[in-house]
Design a protein around this motif. Structure first.
Motif, PDB file in Angstrom:
ATOM      1  N   GLN A 371       0.862  -1.183   0.000  1.00  0.00           N
ATOM      2  CA  GLN A 371       0.000   0.000   0.000  1.00  0.00           C
ATOM      3  C   GLN A 371       0.898   1.232   0.000  1.00  0.00           C
ATOM      4  O   GLN A 371       1.532   1.538   1.007  1.00  0.00           O
ATOM      5  CB  GLN A 371      -0.914   0.027   1.227  1.00  0.00           C
ATOM      6  N   LEU A 389       9.597  -3.082  -6.084  1.00  0.00           N
ATOM      7  CA  LEU A 389       8.572  -4.131  -6.113  1.00  0.00           C
ATOM      8  C   LEU A 389       8.948  -5.252  -7.070  1.00  0.00           C
ATOM      9  O   LEU A 389       8.548  -6.404  -6.887  1.00  0.00           O
ATOM     10  CB  LEU A 389       7.220  -3.534  -6.499  1.00  0.00           C
ATOM     11  N   VAL A 395       3.168  -9.322  -6.975  1.00  0.00           N
ATOM     12  CA  VAL A 395       2.801  -8.095  -6.273  1.00  0.00           C
ATOM     13  C   VAL A 395       1.287  -7.933  -6.279  1.00  0.00           C
ATOM     14  O   VAL A 395       0.647  -8.037  -7.338  1.00  0.00           O
ATOM     15  CB  VAL A 395       3.453  -6.858  -6.921  1.00  0.00           C
ATOM     16  N   LEU A 397      -1.243  -4.982  -5.220  1.00  0.00           N
ATOM     17  CA  LEU A 397      -1.145  -3.553  -4.946  1.00  0.00           C
ATOM     18  C   LEU A 397      -2.487  -2.977  -4.518  1.00  0.00           C
ATOM     19  O   LEU A 397      -3.504  -3.218  -5.160  1.00  0.00           O
ATOM     20  CB  LEU A 397      -0.651  -2.836  -6.203  1.00  0.00           C
ATOM     21  N   SER A 413      -2.017   4.157  -7.583  1.00  0.00           N
ATOM     22  CA  SER A 413      -1.664   2.759  -7.837  1.00  0.00           C
ATOM     23  C   SER A 413      -1.999   2.307  -9.246  1.00  0.00           C
ATOM     24  O   SER A 413      -1.379   1.379  -9.773  1.00  0.00           O
ATOM     25  CB  SER A 413      -2.353   1.858  -6.807  1.00  0.00           C
ATOM     26  N   ILE A 417       1.053   0.245 -10.944  1.00  0.00           N
ATOM     27  CA  ILE A 417       0.980  -1.163 -11.357  1.00  0.00           C
ATOM     28  C   ILE A 417       1.465  -1.350 -12.790  1.00  0.00           C
ATOM     29  O   ILE A 417       2.045  -2.391 -13.136  1.00  0.00           O
ATOM     30  CB  ILE A 417      -0.458  -1.712 -11.176  1.00  0.00           C
ATOM     31  N   LYS A 427       1.252  -9.633 -11.259  1.00  0.00           N
ATOM     32  CA  LYS A 427       0.958  -8.401 -10.537  1.00  0.00           C
ATOM     33  C   LYS A 427      -0.514  -8.064 -10.709  1.00  0.00           C
ATOM     34  O   LYS A 427      -1.109  -8.347 -11.754  1.00  0.00           O
ATOM     35  CB  LYS A 427       1.829  -7.253 -11.037  1.00  0.00           C
ATOM     36  N   PHE A 429      -3.635  -5.020  -9.282  1.00  0.00           N
ATOM     37  CA  PHE A 429      -4.109  -3.888  -8.490  1.00  0.00           C
ATOM     38  C   PHE A 429      -5.496  -4.251  -7.981  1.00  0.00           C
ATOM     39  O   PHE A 429      -6.421  -4.463  -8.765  1.00  0.00           O
ATOM     40  CB  PHE A 429      -4.137  -2.627  -9.345  1.00  0.00           C
TER      41      PHE A 429
END
Length: 493
Positions: A371, A389, A395, A397, A413, A417, A427, A429
């Motif tokens: 965060q 990251l 990840v 996010l 974010s 991302i 990854k 978000f």
């Protein structure tokens, strides 16, 4: 914030404050200050809308905690204390001024508590909390019984503040709002100087100038300590020495006054040899990994040396150092997944923490639940945060935590991302907080390490992740439902 209008350390004592009321008493910094005053025997009240974990301890010490913000909370109060997070038009701030009460910034109230003590103030872009905690424990081990206020809680001790009987006062000095400029330390430690809080300072040059000013406030009979391995710290040392100041440095650099050598870090911890100006001090160990943790401890070793404390005090205290909550804090193991919490949000501290967690993960994967903290920082350090990251295997996010900041479409974010250097399937978000535990439980497997990292609210996510991992294990407990990274049966806590 203009610190020139604030009362510097030494101008008043804590006892001069009378009955003290803290607005927003649940936050780590304010709760620590309240605890300090309570253990000093002073009458304390506070207001807080949220039931933070620290409040139960304050009540147990005799503090009065109001669960609302209203004028009547100030009845019988002499001094009202606020932090930089409290707006000037806050109901209780307005009422305090109407009544003519003394109104102090947190740093002013803390400075009053330092009066008559030899203060060891720890500043720097990152590493402050761990270093402050280590210095505190070294002094305690030496029998000095220091007072202290730390920006976090020492694990197992469960406290970030204490009123001691000794002559020393150890404090974490916050540069984010310039409030560290009202302190008058006997020992000043600057762990590192990097670009941060540019919403306050504008540019790195102004930030570095503030650190120079902070160091110049050190007692001429005292010491300034900084890191020889940090470019900003090295520039600071050169500037101060040119002014005739007493400066001591630490690090692995050949010209450091306290020189570290043979640094070895593993999942079990970190060790190194130390010498001061060619004089061997011995071997020092920490039960947690990371060269950055070794550097933080070296500052504490140097403090012990300069204050002429037994070197064995530093060896014993650091060898038993339990860590600090939200700094490489192990939350538990569930269904074979090890969960940590880490406060890092600046790209440098993120990189150091993730490289260390990579060691812990071993053959398992490293999954980061991040965060971001503050929109301006995320915007200005977008590429650097993304690169940090990228150390992870996956990840997850969350949206940027930035109270009071206005986020334009495509910022925050959503932008971050896109530049994290991982493939799309590695990854994600996640906009809704409640969807994060399930997302992590879907991604993490036995042997993996998950770390929640970043802004303060993310610290609450760790327990929810453990619950989600336990729930998927089938028997509802997770006990024996997998093998953790250390080969032990999975267990929570």
């Amino acid at each position: 914030m203009n610190t020139a209008q604030f009362t510097p350390a030494g101008a008043m004592t804590a006892e001069d404050l009378g009955r003290i009321h803290l607005i927003g008493v649940g936050g780590v910094g304010m709760a620590g200050l309240a605890r300090l005053f309570l253990t000093r025997g002073l009458p304390v009240s506070g207001s807080e809308l949220r039931e933070w974990p620290s409040l139960a301890g304050l009540r147990a010490l005799g503090g009065t905690i109001h669960s609302t913000h209203e004028a009547s909370n100030l009845d019988g109060v002499d001094t009202v204390v606020y932090s930089s997070a409290i707006p000037q038009d806050h109901l209780e701030m307005v009422e305090a001024r109407r009544r003519g009460l003394r109104v102090l910034h947190r740093s002013e109230a803390l400075a009053a508590a330092m009066t008559g003590r030899r203060t060891v103030a720890v500043a720097g872009t990152h590493g402050k909390t761990s270093t402050t905690s280590m210095v505190t424990m070294v002094l305690q081990q030496a029998g000095a019984d220091p007072s202290f206020v730390i920006g976090g809680e020492i694990s197992e001790v469960g406290s970030g503040a204490h009123h001691g009987t000794g002559e020393h006062f150890v404090v974490e000095a916050d540069e984010s709002d310039r409030s560290f400029l009202i302190y008058r330390p006997f020992v000043s430690i600057i762990t590192n100087v990097e670009a941060d809080h540019l919403n306050t300072y504008g540019d790195l040059a102004s930030l570095e100038a503030a650190f120079v000013e902070f160091a110049q406030l050190t007692d001429p009979e005292g010491f300034v300590i900084t890191c020889a391995d940090d470019p900003g710290g090295r520039r600071l040392a050169e500037t101060l020495r040119a002014q005739g100041r007493r400066v001591w440095t630490y690090g692995g650099s050949a010209d450091a006054d306290l020189r570290m050598s043979e640094v070895v870090s593993s999942a079990q911890g970190v060790r190194y040899l130390a010498e001061v100006q060619g004089r061997p001090l011995g071997e020092f160990r920490l039960p947690m990994p990371g060269r950055h943790m070794a550097l933080n401890s070296a500052a504490a070793v140097l403090v012990a040396y300069l204050l002429e404390l037994p070197s064995t005090a530093a060896e014993v205290a650091l060898g038993a150092f339990p860590g600090v909550r939200r700094r490489f804090e192990r939350k538990g193991v569930a269904d074979g997944v090890l969960v940590y919490d880490e406060y890092a949000y600046h790209p440098t501290s993120m990189t150091l923490a993730l490289e260390t967690l990579r060691q812990v993960a071993g053959d398992g994967r490293l999954i980061v639940v991040f965060q971001p903290y503050r929109l301006y920082r995320t915007r200005e350090n977008l590429a650097e945060i993304a690169a940090a990251l990228g150390i992870a295997d996956e990840v997850v996010l969350l949206e940027v935590f930035g109270p009071g900041e206005l986020r334009r479409p495509g910022e925050g974010s959503a932008a971050l991302i896109e530049v994290v250097p991982l493939s799309a399937e590695r990854k994600v978000f996640v906009e809704a907080w409640d969807d994060v535990p399930g997302e992590v439980a879907r991604r993490a497997g036995a042997g993996d390490v998950v770390v929640t990292m970043g802004a303060p609210p993310i610290s609450l996510m760790g327990d929810q992740l453990l619950d989600a991992l336990l729930a998927r294990s089938g028997d509802g407990t997770g006990l024996g439902a997998g093998v953790g990274p250390d080969g032990a049966a999975a267990t929570a806590g």
